[in-house]
Motif scaffolding. Structure first.
Motif, PDB file in Angstrom:
ATOM      1  N   SER A 144       0.841  -1.198   0.000  1.00 50.49           N
ATOM      2  CA  SER A 144       0.000   0.000   0.000  1.00 50.49           C
ATOM      3  C   SER A 144       0.868   1.236   0.000  1.00 50.49           C
ATOM      4  O   SER A 144       2.007   1.210   0.471  1.00 50.49           O
ATOM      5  N   TYR A 147       0.062   6.307   4.127  1.00 49.54           N
ATOM      6  CA  TYR A 147      -1.030   7.212   4.449  1.00 49.54           C
ATOM      7  C   TYR A 147      -0.508   8.643   4.479  1.00 49.54           C
ATOM      8  O   TYR A 147       0.544   8.945   5.043  1.00 49.54           O
ATOM      9  N   GLN A 148      -1.253   9.535   3.835  1.00 52.95           N
ATOM     10  CA  GLN A 148      -0.898  10.953   3.863  1.00 52.95           C
ATOM     11  C   GLN A 148      -2.144  11.752   4.227  1.00 52.95           C
ATOM     12  O   GLN A 148      -3.023  11.927   3.387  1.00 52.95           O
TER      13      GLN A 148
END
Length: 149
Positions: A144, A147-148
């Protein structure tokens, strides 16, 4: 087991792109990479590639994984062939792992440098298993983008 398996995986990403860039039979080469490094031929693999979604998010079959790697399969119309960039350098860092019998559970970041000098990195989880023939193969591969917020 862990470091050799991860390095082989990184090297194979570069090798597939090189075969493609050199005009070789990338489909046959990538299929062999899957046979040598994933347990699709003798067992079961749980594979969630980075850039998949919808009905084709998970790739439980070798054909689905091959399509993600090199594209060209009308059953997976959104696949562009992730390994065809080509990537010229791939490495892992921030490694952590658990050894459990004949398996290694691994989390790490993998960095990809493209021939156009682009750079991405993804979060990876792998489970490597020593198979009956003595080869270490992937039985779980989850990927993946970080995350941001």
């Amino acid at each position: 087991m862990v470091h050799q398996s991860l390095q082989r995986w990184c090297d194979n990403v570069v090798a597939v792109g090189k075969v493609y860039a050199d005009g070789g039979d990338v489909r046959a080469f990538a299929s062999q990479v899957l046979s040598d490094n994933y347990d699709y031929d003798q067992g079961k693999v749980l594979f969630k590639p980075t850039l998949t979604f919808g009905a084709h998010t998970f790739r439980p079959t070798k054909d689905g994984a091959l399509s993600y790697f090199v594209g060209g399969n009308e059953e997976f119309p959104d696949d562009k062939g992730f390994k065809l960039k080509p990537w010229v350098k791939v490495w892992y860092n921030k490694l952590d792992h658990i050894l459990h019998g004949d398996m290694a559970l691994v989390q790490c970041n993998v960095h990809f440098i493209g021939s156009d000098d682009s750079h991405i990195f993804v979060n990876k989880s792998f489970v490597f298993k020593e198979c009956d023939d003595g080869k270490v193969r992937i039985v779980l591969h989850q990927s993946s983008l970080p995350y941001q917020p």
